[in-house]
Design a protein around this motif. Structure first.
Motif, PDB file in Angstrom:
ATOM      1  N   GLN A   1     -85.046  89.093  49.208  1.00 49.08           N
ATOM      2  CA  GLN A   1     -84.409  88.154  50.128  1.00 49.08           C
ATOM      3  C   GLN A   1     -84.645  88.625  51.562  1.00 49.08           C
ATOM      4  O   GLN A   1     -84.690  89.838  51.823  1.00 49.08           O
ATOM      5  CB  GLN A   1     -82.901  88.061  49.883  1.00 49.08           C
ATOM      6  CG  GLN A   1     -82.500  87.492  48.537  1.00 49.08           C
ATOM      7  CD  GLN A   1     -81.018  87.212  48.461  1.00 49.08           C
ATOM      8  OE1 GLN A   1     -80.440  86.565  49.336  1.00 49.08           O
ATOM      9  NE2 GLN A   1     -80.380  87.709  47.408  1.00 49.08           N
ATOM     10  N   THR A   2     -84.783  87.668  52.475  1.00 45.77           N
ATOM     11  CA  THR A   2     -84.824  87.951  53.909  1.00 45.77           C
ATOM     12  C   THR A   2     -83.671  87.204  54.550  1.00 45.77           C
ATOM     13  O   THR A   2     -83.545  85.993  54.372  1.00 45.77           O
ATOM     14  CB  THR A   2     -86.157  87.521  54.534  1.00 45.77           C
ATOM     15  OG1 THR A   2     -87.214  88.296  53.960  1.00 45.77           O
ATOM     16  CG2 THR A   2     -86.136  87.737  56.043  1.00 45.77           C
ATOM     17  N   ILE A   3     -82.822  87.934  55.268  1.00 45.88           N
ATOM     18  CA  ILE A   3     -81.608  87.357  55.854  1.00 45.88           C
ATOM     19  C   ILE A   3     -81.705  87.486  57.376  1.00 45.88           C
ATOM     20  O   ILE A   3     -81.908  88.587  57.903  1.00 45.88           O
ATOM     21  CB  ILE A   3     -80.346  88.084  55.336  1.00 45.88           C
ATOM     22  CG1 ILE A   3     -80.235  87.934  53.819  1.00 45.88           C
ATOM     23  CG2 ILE A   3     -79.101  87.539  56.027  1.00 45.88           C
ATOM     24  CD1 ILE A   3     -80.873  89.059  53.027  1.00 45.88           C
ATOM     25  N   GLU A   4     -81.559  86.370  58.082  1.00 42.54           N
ATOM     26  CA  GLU A   4     -81.634  86.379  59.541  1.00 42.54           C
ATOM     27  C   GLU A   4     -80.421  85.721  60.186  1.00 42.54           C
ATOM     28  O   GLU A   4     -80.321  85.687  61.410  1.00 42.54           O
ATOM     29  CB  GLU A   4     -82.921  85.695  60.006  1.00 42.54           C
ATOM     30  CG  GLU A   4     -84.171  86.448  59.560  1.00 42.54           C
ATOM     31  CD  GLU A   4     -85.456  85.793  60.030  1.00 42.54           C
ATOM     32  OE1 GLU A   4     -85.624  84.575  59.761  1.00 42.54           O
ATOM     33  OE2 GLU A   4     -86.275  86.473  60.650  1.00 42.54           O
ATOM     34  N   THR A   5     -79.529  85.174  59.371  1.00 38.51           N
ATOM     35  CA  THR A   5     -78.275  84.609  59.882  1.00 38.51           C
ATOM     36  C   THR A   5     -77.151  84.965  58.927  1.00 38.51           C
ATOM     37  O   THR A   5     -77.378  85.238  57.746  1.00 38.51           O
ATOM     38  CB  THR A   5     -78.352  83.072  60.003  1.00 38.51           C
ATOM     39  OG1 THR A   5     -78.625  82.512  58.709  1.00 38.51           O
ATOM     40  CG2 THR A   5     -79.433  82.649  60.983  1.00 38.51           C
TER      41      THR A   5
END
Length: 217
Positions: free
Chosen positions: A33-37
């Motif tokens: 997973q990539t989380i930016e918010t």
């Protein structure tokens, strides 16, 4: 997941890898997973480095380590990308025979050199050598040693993992200058998880998460 099922998945993934189906293999072996918010497992995007370190400790991490903010790997086949090393704080030049040379850059030139034992008499690089000359030298050495690999590294006191199980006063002093950190949670089932954290200034902007889906004991 039972050991038998895990072995079946691993067998299938291995078979697929030989057919070049990496896009199929990776999801079988890893959750990514990539989380930016927002937040992820208690780690909040936008938090300060001090707050992130507290969140990481609460999550159960034992230690944290700085990593390069941008990663690349230059080989004889990708030498055209060699200008990427200008983005790095430092680089390692290595090969399969044990040669390892670490160069730390500052203000466009080499400020520190570390050499492995097999490279102790190596004279390819020298302190105050400008990056343009480093690039020229690496190009030359690739012609002579096509097994070389170049990738970015960070330099910091201790050059290892920073323990975060106690007071965070000293760990944050070590970690604050760096804009990318990594840590793992070994207790995540079945095979542990890994977090890479990326900062812009003092604020967390991205989390890259990877969890192993199978574990064979």
């Amino acid at each position: 997941m039972t050991t038998k099922n895990a072995k079946i998945i691993l067998f299938i993934a291995t078979a697929l890898s030989f057919t070049g189906c990496d896009a199929v293999v990776d999801p079988l072996l890893f959750e990514r997973q990539t989380i930016e918010t927002g937040s992820f497992r208690g780690i909040q995007i936008g938090s300060s480095k001090m707050d992130v370190l507290r969140q990481v400790k609460t999550l159960g991490a034992y230690a944290v380590k700085p990593i390069p903010r941008t990663y690349f790997e230059i080989t004889a086949g990708s030498i055209k990308e060699i200008d990427k090393l200008r983005q790095a704080e430092g680089i390692r030049i290595t090969d399969h025979r044990g040669l390892a040379i670490d160069l730390k850059f500052d203000s466009g030139s080499v400020k520190l050199i570390r050499r492995s034992v097999p490279a102790k008499d190596n004279s390819w690089f020298f302190e105050n050598q400008i990056i343009d000359d480093v690039i020229t030298e690496i190009r030359k050495r690739f012609n002579e040693h096509p097994s070389l690999v170049v990738f970015p590294i960070v330099f910091y006191e201790g050059d290892g993992w920073v323990n975060v199980t106690g007071s965070l006063d000293e760990p944050i002093k070590t970690l604050r200058p760096y804009d990318a950190w990594t840590f793992g949670i070994a207790s995540d089932k079945p095979g542990g998880s890994h977090f890479d954290l990326y900062f812009d200034g003092d604020r967390l902007t991205k989390i890259n998460y990877r969890r192993e889906r199978i574990r064979l004991d």
